[in-house]
Design a protein around this motif. Structure first.
Motif, PDB file in Angstrom:
ATOM      1  N   ILE A 131       0.847  -1.077  -0.007  1.00 32.35           N
ATOM      2  CA  ILE A 131       0.176   0.006   0.086  1.00 32.35           C
ATOM      3  C   ILE A 131       0.870   1.263   0.073  1.00 32.35           C
ATOM      4  CG2 ILE A 131      -1.511   1.573   1.381  1.00 32.35           C
ATOM      5  CD1 ILE A 131      -3.036  -1.168   1.951  1.00 32.35           C
ATOM      6  N   ALA A 132       1.976   1.294   0.875  1.00 32.68           N
ATOM      7  CA  ALA A 132       2.555   2.328   0.910  1.00 32.68           C
ATOM      8  C   ALA A 132       3.564   2.816  -0.413  1.00 32.68           C
ATOM      9  CB  ALA A 132       3.743   2.137   2.000  1.00 32.68           C
ATOM     10  N   THR A 133       3.744   1.716  -1.046  1.00 37.29           N
ATOM     11  CA  THR A 133       4.469   1.726  -2.242  1.00 37.29           C
ATOM     12  C   THR A 133       3.540   2.198  -3.451  1.00 37.29           C
ATOM     13  OG1 THR A 133       6.118   0.023  -1.696  1.00 37.29           O
ATOM     14  CG2 THR A 133       5.863   0.425  -4.116  1.00 37.29           C
ATOM     15  N   ALA A 134       2.250   1.628  -3.434  1.00 30.31           N
ATOM     16  CA  ALA A 134       1.502   2.117  -4.229  1.00 30.31           C
ATOM     17  C   ALA A 134       0.818   3.408  -4.441  1.00 30.31           C
ATOM     18  CB  ALA A 134       0.104   1.182  -4.285  1.00 30.31           C
ATOM     19  N   LEU A 135       0.938   4.041  -2.975  1.00 30.09           N
ATOM     20  CA  LEU A 135       0.587   5.291  -2.791  1.00 30.09           C
ATOM     21  C   LEU A 135       1.908   6.341  -3.377  1.00 30.09           C
ATOM     22  CD1 LEU A 135      -1.117   5.188   0.749  1.00 30.09           C
ATOM     23  CD2 LEU A 135      -2.333   5.799  -1.559  1.00 30.09           C
ATOM     24  N   LYS A 136       2.849   6.111  -2.839  1.00 29.08           N
ATOM     25  CA  LYS A 136       4.123   6.758  -3.354  1.00 29.08           C
ATOM     26  C   LYS A 136       4.221   6.737  -4.963  1.00 29.08           C
ATOM     27  CE  LYS A 136       6.398   5.958   1.071  1.00 29.08           C
ATOM     28  NZ  LYS A 136       7.708   5.251   1.795  1.00 29.08           N
ATOM     29  N   ASN A 137       4.124   5.539  -5.391  1.00 28.58           N
ATOM     30  CA  ASN A 137       4.095   5.593  -6.933  1.00 28.58           C
ATOM     31  C   ASN A 137       3.299   6.084  -7.505  1.00 28.58           C
ATOM     32  OD1 ASN A 137       6.403   4.043  -6.680  1.00 28.58           O
ATOM     33  ND2 ASN A 137       5.451   2.014  -6.974  1.00 28.58           N
ATOM     34  N   PHE A 138       1.763   6.440  -6.910  1.00 30.63           N
ATOM     35  CA  PHE A 138       0.524   7.124  -7.433  1.00 30.63           C
ATOM     36  C   PHE A 138       0.921   8.646  -7.413  1.00 30.63           C
ATOM     37  CE2 PHE A 138      -3.612   8.842  -7.325  1.00 30.63           C
ATOM     38  CZ  PHE A 138      -4.066   8.162  -8.613  1.00 30.63           C
ATOM     39  N   ASP A 139       1.525   8.838  -6.636  1.00 30.60           N
ATOM     40  CA  ASP A 139       1.580  10.481  -6.366  1.00 30.60           C
ATOM     41  C   ASP A 139       2.684  10.849  -5.375  1.00 30.60           C
ATOM     42  OD1 ASP A 139       1.223  13.200  -5.951  1.00 30.60           O
ATOM     43  OD2 ASP A 139      -0.851  13.505  -5.706  1.00 30.60           O
ATOM     44  N   SER A 140       3.540  11.542  -5.739  1.00 28.01           N
ATOM     45  CA  SER A 140       4.789  11.566  -4.837  1.00 28.01           C
ATOM     46  C   SER A 140       4.288  12.702  -3.451  1.00 28.01           C
ATOM     47  CB  SER A 140       5.902  12.435  -5.423  1.00 28.01           C
ATOM     48  OG  SER A 140       5.512  13.674  -6.099  1.00 28.01           O
ATOM     49  N   ASP A 141       3.283  13.303  -3.577  1.00 29.19           N
ATOM     50  CA  ASP A 141       2.454  13.960  -2.609  1.00 29.19           C
ATOM     51  C   ASP A 141       2.334  13.271  -1.179  1.00 29.19           C
ATOM     52  OD1 ASP A 141       1.902  16.462  -1.688  1.00 29.19           O
ATOM     53  OD2 ASP A 141      -0.172  15.991  -2.076  1.00 29.19           O
ATOM     54  N   PHE A 142       2.064  11.887  -1.361  1.00 35.73           N
ATOM     55  CA  PHE A 142       1.601  11.078  -0.222  1.00 35.73           C
ATOM     56  C   PHE A 142       2.904  10.758   0.546  1.00 35.73           C
ATOM     57  CE2 PHE A 142      -1.619   9.451  -3.030  1.00 35.73           C
ATOM     58  CZ  PHE A 142      -2.819  10.072  -2.144  1.00 35.73           C
ATOM     59  N   GLU A 143       2.980  10.982   1.745  1.00 32.42           N
ATOM     60  CA  GLU A 143       4.019  10.653   2.696  1.00 32.42           C
ATOM     61  C   GLU A 143       3.342   9.495   3.764  1.00 32.42           C
ATOM     62  OE1 GLU A 143       7.030  12.700   6.115  1.00 32.42           O
ATOM     63  OE2 GLU A 143       5.835  13.914   4.639  1.00 32.42           O
ATOM     64  N   VAL A 144       3.883   8.452   3.532  1.00 26.70           N
ATOM     65  CA  VAL A 144       3.220   7.291   4.063  1.00 26.70           C
ATOM     66  C   VAL A 144       3.845   6.685   5.707  1.00 26.70           C
ATOM     67  CG1 VAL A 144       2.373   4.937   3.804  1.00 26.70           C
ATOM     68  CG2 VAL A 144       2.167   6.700   1.973  1.00 26.70           C
ATOM     69  N   TYR A 145       3.263   6.527   6.518  1.00 32.67           N
ATOM     70  CA  TYR A 145       3.870   6.025   7.699  1.00 32.67           C
ATOM     71  C   TYR A 145       3.125   4.542   8.146  1.00 32.67           C
ATOM     72  CZ  TYR A 145       5.286  10.688   8.201  1.00 32.67           C
ATOM     73  OH  TYR A 145       5.836  12.199   7.911  1.00 32.67           O
ATOM     74  N   GLN A 146       4.033   3.810   8.474  1.00 27.54           N
ATOM     75  CA  GLN A 146       3.404   2.450   8.790  1.00 27.54           C
ATOM     76  C   GLN A 146       3.203   2.240  10.315  1.00 27.54           C
ATOM     77  OE1 GLN A 146       4.805  -0.890   6.490  1.00 27.54           O
ATOM     78  NE2 GLN A 146       5.355   0.427   4.939  1.00 27.54           N
ATOM     79  N   SER A 147       2.366   2.017  10.944  1.00 30.56           N
ATOM     80  CA  SER A 147       2.050   1.574  12.371  1.00 30.56           C
ATOM     81  C   SER A 147       2.888   0.213  12.690  1.00 30.56           C
ATOM     82  CB  SER A 147       0.626   1.815  12.845  1.00 30.56           C
ATOM     83  OG  SER A 147       0.634   1.618  14.266  1.00 30.56           O
ATOM     84  N   GLU A 148       3.466   0.282  13.681  1.00 34.11           N
ATOM     85  CA  GLU A 148       4.093  -1.045  14.137  1.00 34.11           C
ATOM     86  C   GLU A 148       3.101  -1.841  14.721  1.00 34.11           C
ATOM     87  OE1 GLU A 148       7.384  -0.198  16.766  1.00 34.11           O
ATOM     88  OE2 GLU A 148       8.308   1.275  15.507  1.00 34.11           O
ATOM     89  N   SER A 149       2.003  -1.455  15.288  1.00 36.06           N
ATOM     90  CA  SER A 149       0.895  -2.182  15.984  1.00 36.06           C
ATOM     91  C   SER A 149      -0.215  -1.366  16.199  1.00 36.06           C
ATOM     92  CB  SER A 149       1.485  -2.557  17.549  1.00 36.06           C
ATOM     93  OG  SER A 149       1.454  -1.863  18.255  1.00 36.06           O
ATOM     94  N   PRO A 150      -1.591  -1.863  16.215  1.00 32.40           N
ATOM     95  CA  PRO A 150      -2.654  -0.981  16.692  1.00 32.40           C
ATOM     96  C   PRO A 150      -2.692  -0.206  17.865  1.00 32.40           C
ATOM     97  CG  PRO A 150      -3.273  -3.121  15.865  1.00 32.40           C
ATOM     98  CD  PRO A 150      -1.745  -3.214  16.062  1.00 32.40           C
ATOM     99  N   VAL A 151      -1.825  -0.743  18.742  1.00 30.46           N
ATOM    100  CA  VAL A 151      -1.850   0.022  20.101  1.00 30.46           C
ATOM    101  C   VAL A 151      -1.189   1.388  19.818  1.00 30.46           C
ATOM    102  CG1 VAL A 151      -0.573  -0.066  22.427  1.00 30.46           C
ATOM    103  CG2 VAL A 151      -1.619  -2.103  21.151  1.00 30.46           C
ATOM    104  N   LYS A 152      -0.193   1.499  18.934  1.00 28.29           N
ATOM    105  CA  LYS A 152       0.513   2.662  18.421  1.00 28.29           C
ATOM    106  C   LYS A 152       0.036   3.639  17.502  1.00 28.29           C
ATOM    107  CE  LYS A 152       4.861   0.549  19.906  1.00 28.29           C
ATOM    108  NZ  LYS A 152       6.205   0.156  19.555  1.00 28.29           N
ATOM    109  N   THR A 153      -1.051   3.298  16.791  1.00 30.48           N
ATOM    110  CA  THR A 153      -1.710   3.981  15.799  1.00 30.48           C
ATOM    111  C   THR A 153      -2.052   5.348  16.062  1.00 30.48           C
ATOM    112  OG1 THR A 153      -2.258   1.981  14.616  1.00 30.48           O
ATOM    113  CG2 THR A 153      -3.561   3.750  13.938  1.00 30.48           C
TER     114      THR A 153
END
Length: 127
Positions: free
Chosen positions: A17-39
């Motif tokens: 998902i992160a790669t798809a968003l970045k490839n679609f539009d460089s305006d996306f800055e994507v962060y991945q949560s390590e766990s739902p507790v930290k979201t």
């Protein structure tokens, strides 16, 4: 720059998902949560515009648990868009509940896990 937080059970899916968003539009800055507790904290720290969460039949990715995170994020950042991703093939009843959450105005959008990365990116871009 649009900030997107991705919270997925499967790290490979989150990476895709992160790669798809970045490839679609460089305006996306994507962060991945390590766990739902930290979201919730990650959304606050990054001042996320969009939160994408996977919903499954298993803790801590159950719809009820995701809605708690949704409530916390909306309390901090009312403008943050909430998008749920669900597998409509293996989780048919859950997919119905997610669709109903959209109808009830509890989430901004939902996406089935079987959609293409281009479609997913276009939906996120349209929010």
């Amino acid at each position: 720059m649009r900030r997107v937080v991705v919270d997925m059970q499967n790290a490979l899916f989150a990476d895709a998902i992160a790669t798809a968003l970045k490839n679609f539009d460089s305006d996306f800055e994507v962060y991945q949560s390590e766990s739902p507790v930290k979201t919730t904290d990650l959304c606050a720290f990054t001042e996320a515009n969009i939160l994408i969460m996977e919903v499954t039949a298993y803790t801590p990715w159950k719809l009820e648990e995701r809605m708690k995170i949704r409530n916390e994020v909306k309390a901090q950042s009312p403008g943050c868009k909430i998008v749920l991703v669900v597998d409509e093939n293996t989780e048919k009843k859950l997919a119905d509940k997610v669709r109903q959450a959209k109808k009830d105005g509890l989430i901004d959008s939902f996406i089935y896990g079987s959609v293409s990365s281009t479609y997913l990116s276009a939906v996120i871009d349209a929010l």
